[in-house]
Design a protein around this motif. Structure first.
Motif, mmCIF file in Angstrom:
data_model
loop_
_atom_site.group_PDB
_atom_site.id
_atom_site.type_symbol
_atom_site.label_atom_id
_atom_site.label_comp_id
_atom_site.label_asym_id
_atom_site.label_seq_id
_atom_site.Cartn_x
_atom_site.Cartn_y
_atom_site.Cartn_z
ATOM 1 N N TRP A 1 -7.126 -1.386 -1.672
ATOM 2 C CA TRP A 1 -8.051 -2.278 -2.364
ATOM 3 C C TRP A 1 -9.070 -2.816 -1.379
ATOM 4 C CZ3 TRP A 1 -5.126 -6.225 -5.910
ATOM 5 C CH2 TRP A 1 -4.224 -5.552 -6.733
ATOM 6 N N SER B 1 -16.933 2.610 -3.302
ATOM 7 C CA SER B 1 -17.278 1.540 -4.239
ATOM 8 C C SER B 1 -17.848 2.131 -5.516
ATOM 9 C CB SER B 1 -18.294 0.584 -3.605
ATOM 10 O OG SER B 1 -19.513 1.254 -3.369
ATOM 11 N N GLU C 1 -2.145 3.100 -2.798
ATOM 12 C CA GLU C 1 -3.449 2.636 -3.252
ATOM 13 C C GLU C 1 -3.997 1.624 -2.243
ATOM 14 O OE1 GLU C 1 -4.412 1.968 -7.705
ATOM 15 O OE2 GLU C 1 -3.719 0.032 -6.935
ATOM 16 N N LYS D 1 -10.574 -0.154 -6.030
ATOM 17 C CA LYS D 1 -9.245 0.402 -5.742
ATOM 18 C C LYS D 1 -9.334 1.919 -5.744
ATOM 19 C CE LYS D 1 -7.161 -3.534 -8.081
ATOM 20 N NZ LYS D 1 -6.213 -3.995 -9.097
ATOM 21 N N ARG E 1 -11.658 2.568 -9.006
ATOM 22 C CA ARG E 1 -11.387 1.670 -10.129
ATOM 23 C C ARG E 1 -11.776 0.257 -9.715
ATOM 24 N NH1 ARG E 1 -6.131 1.929 -9.917
ATOM 25 N NH2 ARG E 1 -5.387 -0.186 -9.977
ATOM 26 N N ASN E 2 -12.524 -0.437 -10.525
ATOM 27 C CA ASN E 2 -12.880 -1.833 -10.264
ATOM 28 C C ASN E 2 -12.054 -2.707 -11.189
ATOM 29 O OD1 ASN E 2 -15.282 -2.083 -8.318
ATOM 30 N ND2 ASN E 2 -15.734 -0.295 -9.563
ATOM 31 N N GLU E 3 -11.311 -3.640 -10.572
ATOM 32 C CA GLU E 3 -10.384 -4.455 -11.356
ATOM 33 C C GLU E 3 -10.126 -5.762 -10.613
ATOM 34 O OE1 GLU E 3 -6.809 -2.539 -13.485
ATOM 35 O OE2 GLU E 3 -6.002 -3.270 -11.579
ATOM 36 N N ASP E 4 -10.233 -6.868 -11.325
ATOM 37 C CA ASP E 4 -9.932 -8.194 -10.757
ATOM 38 C C ASP E 4 -10.723 -8.495 -9.484
ATOM 39 O OD1 ASP E 4 -8.025 -8.570 -12.810
ATOM 40 O OD2 ASP E 4 -6.489 -7.550 -11.613
ATOM 41 N N GLN F 1 0.831 -1.199 0.000
ATOM 42 C CA GLN F 1 0.000 0.000 0.000
ATOM 43 C C GLN F 1 0.870 1.255 0.000
ATOM 44 O OE1 GLN F 1 -2.270 -0.969 3.483
ATOM 45 N NE2 GLN F 1 -3.905 -1.921 2.306
ATOM 46 N N VAL G 1 -13.821 -0.618 -0.850
ATOM 47 C CA VAL G 1 -12.695 -0.300 0.031
ATOM 48 C C VAL G 1 -13.318 0.159 1.340
ATOM 49 C CG1 VAL G 1 -10.700 1.185 0.419
ATOM 50 C CG2 VAL G 1 -11.221 0.381 -1.903
ATOM 51 N N PRO H 1 -17.526 -5.039 -4.760
ATOM 52 C CA PRO H 1 -16.250 -4.734 -4.097
ATOM 53 C C PRO H 1 -16.266 -3.328 -3.499
ATOM 54 C CG PRO H 1 -15.893 -5.461 -6.363
ATOM 55 C CD PRO H 1 -17.356 -5.262 -6.193
ATOM 56 N N TYR I 1 -11.792 -6.324 -7.227
ATOM 57 C CA TYR I 1 -11.496 -5.386 -6.150
ATOM 58 C C TYR I 1 -11.853 -3.970 -6.549
ATOM 59 C CZ TYR I 1 -8.747 -9.054 -3.955
ATOM 60 O OH TYR I 1 -8.352 -10.229 -3.364
#
Length: 123
Positions: free
Chosen positions: A30, A84, A28, A98, A91-94, A23, A45, A43, A96
């Motif tokens: 997640w 979220s 960043e 972020k 950012r939504n990725e994989d 981090q 944070v 997802p 998660y």
């Protein structure tokens, strides 16, 4: 200039020293889908309001990280905040969510990371 809101995450089974180092390096955070009573498949944070709390001795902070972010909170709770969705700053990725943050303080490993001291050490 106003002071930005400080948030924290305490050391846990998912918030480990290795994760804290990642981090700090990426600036960043997640978050996956919540698994608690507010569970969902979205997802998010999650972080707690304000600085790390003190241990029972009232002199030592619990282990964790403290950070600020320019990303607006999208869900309020008296104890924590969520970020979220697919929106500016998130950012939504994989699987998660972020967000970009500025890690100000971390006491999860030796030496303690303090952003201003780190910046001065790199100069």
């Amino acid at each position: 200039m106003t002071e930005r809101q400080i948030y924290h995450r305490e050391k846990s089974s998912s918030q480990t020293a290795d994760v804290a180092r990642q981090q700090i390096a990426s600036q960043e955070l997640w978050g996956g889908p919540p698994r608690n009573y507010m569970g969902s498949d979205i997802p998010k944070v999650k972080a707690y309001w304000n600085r790390l709390p003190l241990l029972s001795d009232l002199q030592t902070q619990k282990s964790g990280i403290e950070f600020t972010t320019l990303v607006e909170v999208d869900s309020y709770h008296p104890k924590f905040a969520y970020w979220s969705g697919d929106r500016e700053g998130v950012r939504n990725e994989d699987g998660y969510a972020k967000i970009k943050v500025t890690i100000n303080y971390c006491n999860q490993f030796d030496p303690v990371y303090i952003a201003d001291e780190q910046s001065n050490a790199e100069s």
